[in-house]
Design a protein around this motif. Structure first.
Motif, short mmCIF file in Angstrom:
data_model
loop_
_atom_site.label_atom_id
_atom_site.label_comp_id
_atom_site.label_asym_id
_atom_site.label_seq_id
_atom_site.Cartn_x
_atom_site.Cartn_y
_atom_site.Cartn_z
N GLN A 430 0.87 -1.04 -0.01
CA GLN A 430 -0.10 -0.64 0.12
C GLN A 430 0.96 1.52 0.35
O GLN A 430 0.46 2.56 -0.81
CB GLN A 430 -0.85 0.06 1.02
N SER A 431 1.79 1.48 1.08
CA SER A 431 3.20 2.68 1.28
C SER A 431 3.70 2.68 -0.57
O SER A 431 4.10 3.22 -1.37
CB SER A 431 3.60 1.87 2.33
N LEU A 432 3.94 1.86 -1.31
CA LEU A 432 4.08 2.16 -2.44
C LEU A 432 4.02 2.65 -3.49
O LEU A 432 4.26 3.09 -4.22
CB LEU A 432 5.16 0.49 -3.27
N ASN A 433 2.64 2.05 -3.35
CA ASN A 433 1.12 2.13 -4.17
C ASN A 433 1.31 3.98 -4.73
O ASN A 433 0.68 4.11 -5.63
CB ASN A 433 0.08 1.75 -4.18
N ARG A 434 0.93 4.29 -3.37
CA ARG A 434 1.36 6.00 -3.01
C ARG A 434 2.12 6.57 -4.08
O ARG A 434 2.03 7.18 -4.55
CB ARG A 434 1.32 6.11 -1.95
N ARG A 435 3.32 6.10 -4.17
CA ARG A 435 4.53 6.57 -5.19
C ARG A 435 5.03 5.72 -6.16
O ARG A 435 6.30 6.10 -7.01
CB ARG A 435 5.71 7.02 -4.29
N SER A 436 3.87 4.61 -6.56
CA SER A 436 4.77 4.26 -7.95
C SER A 436 3.93 4.18 -9.20
O SER A 436 2.19 3.98 -9.14
CB SER A 436 5.49 2.31 -7.34
N THR A 437 4.40 3.93 -10.61
CA THR A 437 3.44 3.53 -11.74
C THR A 437 2.64 2.04 -11.62
O THR A 437 1.65 1.90 -12.27
CB THR A 437 4.13 3.77 -12.50
N THR A 438 3.23 1.42 -10.78
CA THR A 438 3.23 0.07 -10.15
C THR A 438 1.68 -0.27 -9.86
O THR A 438 1.46 0.53 -9.30
CB THR A 438 4.22 -0.65 -9.61
N LYS A 439 0.32 -0.71 -10.41
CA LYS A 439 -0.71 -1.22 -9.85
C LYS A 439 -0.33 -2.14 -8.08
O LYS A 439 -0.15 -3.53 -9.03
CB LYS A 439 -1.91 -1.64 -10.93
N PHE A 440 -0.03 -1.79 -7.06
CA PHE A 440 0.30 -2.69 -6.36
C PHE A 440 -1.43 -2.99 -5.93
O PHE A 440 -1.80 -2.02 -5.46
CB PHE A 440 1.01 -2.03 -5.02
N VAL A 441 -1.49 -4.27 -5.39
CA VAL A 441 -2.97 -4.60 -4.51
C VAL A 441 -2.40 -5.83 -3.95
O VAL A 441 -1.78 -6.84 -3.71
CB VAL A 441 -3.94 -5.41 -5.58
N ALA A 442 -3.35 -5.85 -2.93
CA ALA A 442 -3.57 -7.15 -2.20
C ALA A 442 -4.71 -8.15 -2.14
O ALA A 442 -5.95 -7.16 -2.40
CB ALA A 442 -3.30 -7.01 -0.10
N VAL A 443 -4.43 -9.27 -2.49
CA VAL A 443 -5.88 -10.21 -2.04
C VAL A 443 -5.82 -11.03 -0.78
O VAL A 443 -4.98 -11.99 -0.26
CB VAL A 443 -6.02 -10.82 -3.33
N ARG A 444 -6.43 -10.32 0.19
CA ARG A 444 -7.08 -11.57 1.32
C ARG A 444 -7.99 -12.81 1.22
O ARG A 444 -9.01 -12.51 0.95
CB ARG A 444 -7.34 -10.61 2.38
N PHE A 445 -7.96 -14.04 1.61
CA PHE A 445 -8.79 -15.48 1.71
C PHE A 445 -8.44 -16.10 3.03
O PHE A 445 -7.42 -15.45 3.41
CB PHE A 445 -9.53 -15.60 0.48
N GLY A 500 -3.32 0.33 -4.98
CA GLY A 500 -4.25 0.10 -3.66
C GLY A 500 -4.56 -0.09 -3.35
O GLY A 500 -4.77 -0.30 -1.67
N GLU A 501 -5.58 -1.17 -3.26
CA GLU A 501 -6.79 -1.83 -3.17
C GLU A 501 -6.24 -3.34 -1.93
O GLU A 501 -5.01 -4.19 -2.37
CB GLU A 501 -8.26 -2.94 -4.21
N THR A 502 -6.45 -3.46 -1.00
CA THR A 502 -7.12 -4.63 -0.35
C THR A 502 -8.14 -5.10 -0.98
O THR A 502 -9.61 -5.44 -0.46
CB THR A 502 -7.13 -4.90 1.60
N PHE A 503 -8.24 -6.17 -2.01
CA PHE A 503 -9.04 -7.81 -2.55
C PHE A 503 -9.44 -8.11 -1.52
O PHE A 503 -8.64 -8.82 -0.78
CB PHE A 503 -9.12 -7.62 -3.52
N VAL A 504 -10.91 -7.98 -0.47
CA VAL A 504 -11.38 -9.14 -0.01
C VAL A 504 -12.13 -10.55 -0.81
O VAL A 504 -13.17 -9.83 -1.13
CB VAL A 504 -12.48 -8.88 1.77
N LEU A 505 -12.05 -11.27 -0.61
CA LEU A 505 -13.11 -12.85 -1.60
C LEU A 505 -14.17 -13.19 -0.55
O LEU A 505 -13.85 -13.59 0.46
CB LEU A 505 -12.46 -13.93 -1.61
N ASP A 506 -15.20 -13.24 -1.39
CA ASP A 506 -16.61 -13.82 -0.44
C ASP A 506 -15.98 -15.47 -0.12
O ASP A 506 -15.75 -16.02 -0.90
CB ASP A 506 -17.42 -13.14 -1.30
#
Length: 645
Positions: A430-445, A500-506
């Motif tokens: 999340q911190s890297l996403n604030r200053r990067s052109t890369t789309k950083f995301v996390a997926v939580r399950f 920057g998202e944290t995706f949460v799986l149903d």
């Protein structure tokens, strides 16, 4: 029998039937009183009909059929070929009469011979099937089977079970909810009730095994039927796929044991293939931890989207070798590289990114065993935190398009070292996403069924060994998802990521671990606490009764996919976070003065305030750290004094 001999035998039988059919046709035509002139024409009728009919039979592939398995399709073929033969005979006879020759064969003889030939040929095949394929009667070694579902799949399964002596199952009845079939017979078996009647039917008929033949039913519907079946003492088997029925592949071999996945009642995940293809196809894709449960499944599924190259990175050579061989066998045209590397080694990560320039990164490498990480917090920090930092910073440095971190529900209000380190990993991306052109995301399950170290394989092994099955707490609850389903949603989340998202799986409804243990024992045909004991061992360090998917400050928002939600990024000072992270890294890699586990946990608590570390642990950590520093300082002093002397 050889093919040539088989054809000669069938031709001889059919020739006899055709010749007899013509003679019978004459008898029927003249009511068994054949006039003298027609006796003279009979040889011509027999010869012509015989020659034409056998020729049509031969060229219509009638002799390529295996008549032991004859059914309606073969009957239609017989009718079609005898009708063609009738047409050819009538045309030839009309041509003979047009030429001025009148043999004197009544036209009705041709029609009657068509009818008698059809009956004779079909009857001979039916007789052959009865003789060779007569159903096996129930034997002492057979287990009585109740088939749930009297549709196409159920009748095909019943047919195979009744006609093959090698199987240990023998069908005795059907269960079906269709009122039109209730108390009727299907394939010679009675439909004795609906799903509600299963427990009573099992008891009344002495059923040993229930076979679920519901391949087209929704997963939730199948789960409900299984729930009813579990009330009985019978073992449960299932016919899994609707494609088996469509392609005619229903057989005894497709019947399998019911798995825990069938109990979850989860409908298949719908995947946006176009969206996934756009960001994976013709791209270089790096998968860290590619030999693990999630990483290897990511490799399998992404291989189907035709990436330009796939990089399989892992620390364990055996697991990487295994997934490499599997992909080589299933995807021979796939371009891939196997990379043996440790994500903790920053310089090695730089080399990998510089050489291969991946466009998409799936970061699945992590230590995940909660009790082990409680005893070895430094290793959890090195792998889960510093490893993620190394890979994520390389992704930023080399302009990766998308970076997907595989996280866990244990990162929410963590009570364990493992969960806390994964929460820090989320904060890094999340911190890297604030200053990067890369789309950083996390997926939580949550938990994935069948993954290494998960509870299901452990339970199954304990059942095989005769028990006991060990459960930590009777009220412990977990979310579960199958590995392929979780990975599909991970890939899908990467497609809809904006950064920057944290995706949460149903994950569906949470499941009690104790109930899961009891279900597995019953599905194995055993009775809990009678055949296999269930023992409660107490909660292990770092565990909690209930897992959560979102922190209080994250909230939730929907996405274009009905099974994926977004947790809002947590607000924190990146500068302060990075300073604390550097201190944590130095402490974890400090070989000169090893830091006490309790002190490392205190540092984790400082980074993740929601880490539920007991106050007594914090106090002990401070005291032990002070004692350790005192010992080191004394050693330094002794070394210094020795040098002066």
């Amino acid at each position: 029998m050889k093919y040539s001999k088989r054809i000669m035998l069938l031709l001889a039988v059919d020739s006899f039937i055709v010749l007899c059919s013509v003679f019978i046709s004459y008898l029927l035509r003249f009511e068994a009183r054949i006039p003298e002139p027609f006796w003279d024409s009979m040889p011509y009728a027999m010869g012509g009909v015989w020659l034409v009919t056998c020729a049509v039979f031969y060229f219509s592939n009638l002799y390529r059929r295996v008549w032991k398995y004859a059914s309606v399709g073969e009957l239609v073929l017989i009718i079609r070929t005898t009708t063609v033969a009738l047409g050819v005979n009538l045309i030839l006879y009309a041509a003979v009469r047009a030429s001025g020759m009148d043999i004197g064969i009544p036209l009705s003889v041709f029609l009657l011979s068509w009818m008698t030939t059809t009956i004779g040929i079909a009857g001979s095949r039916l007789l052959w099937r009865i003789v060779r394929g007569s159903q096996v009667k129930i034997q002492p070694h057979h287990k009585k089977a109740l088939i749930v579902g009297a549709g196409d799949a159920g009748t095909l399964v019943a047919k195979e079970l009744k006609h093959f002596p090698d199987t240990t199952l023998y069908p005795v009845a059907f269960i079906d909810d269709d009122p039109a079939k209730l108390y009727m017979e299907v394939g010679g078996l009675p439909v004795v009730g609906t799903r509600r009647d299963i427990p009573a039917v099992v008891k009344r008929l002495g059923i040993d095994t229930i076979v679920l033949a519901l391949p087209s039913a929704a997963k939730s519907d199948t789960a409900n039927v299984i729930k009813i079946c579990k009330k009985t003492s019978a073992s449960i088997k299932i016919l899994p796929r609707v494609s088996d029925v469509i392609h005619g592949n229903v057989s005894i071999s497709t019947i399998r044991d019911v798995n825990v996945e069938d109990l979850l009642g989860r409908d298949p995940v719908a995947v946006d293939l176009k969206g996934i293809a756009e960001y994976v196809t013709n791209k270089t894709v790096l998968i860290t931890g590619a030999g693990g449960s999630i990483g290897s499944e990511l490799s399998r599924q992404i291989a189907g989207f035709q990436p330009e190259k796939m990089l399989l990175l892992g620390h364990g050579e055996n697991s990487i070798y295994a997934i490499e061989n599997e992909l080589k066998r299933k995807h021979p045209n796939l371009a891939y590289e196997t990379v043996i590397a440790d994500v903790q080694d920053r310089q090695r990560m730089v080399e990998v990114f510089d050489r291969y320039r991946p466009a998409v990164v799936f970061h699945a490498a992590a230590h995940k065993h909660v009790p082990l990480m409680e005893r070895n917090p430094a290793e959890a920090i090195k792998n889960n935190v510093i490893g993620t930092k190394n890979v994520a910073q390389c992704a930023n440095l080399f302009g990766v398009e998308r970076f997907v971190l595989i996280s866990t529900d244990k990162a929410v209000n963590p009570t364990s070292v493992m969960g806390t380190t994964k929460r820090i990993a989320e904060m890094i991306v999340q911190s890297l996403n604030r200053r990067s052109t890369t789309k950083f995301v996390a997926v939580r399950f949550g938990n994935v069924l069948g993954s290494r170290g998960s509870v299901i394989p452990i339970f199954k092994q304990q059942i095989r060994e005769g028990g006991p099955v060990t459960v930590t707490h009777p009220e412990m609850v977990r979310y579960f998802m199958t590995i392929p389903e979780a990975v599909q949603l991970v890939i899908q989340a990467g497609a809809i990521a904006e950064g920057g998202e944290t995706f949460v799986l149903d994950m569906g409804e949470p499941v009690k671990i104790a109930k899961l243990a009891h279900d597995l024992i019953r599905l194995s045909g055993l009775e809990p606490d009678r055949d296999i004991k269930v023992e409660y061992t107490g909660m292990r360090p770092g565990e909690k009764l209930y897992e959560e998917l979102l922190t209080a400050e994250e909230g939730t928002a929907g996405t274009t996919h009905d099974r994926i939600f977004i947790g809002k990024p947590a607000v924190f000072s990146v500068k302060e976070f990075m300073a604390k992270l550097e201190k944590l890294e130095r402490a974890a890699f400090n070989n000169y003065m090893p830091v006490e586990p309790e002190h490392l946990k205190a540092m984790l608590k400082d980074l993740v305030p929601t880490y539920q570390l007991a106050a007594s642990d914090l106090e002990e950590a401070k005291n032990r750290q002070k004692a350790a520093e005192a010992v080191v300082n004394r050693l330094k002093l002794e070394v210094a004094l020795g040098a002066e002397k």
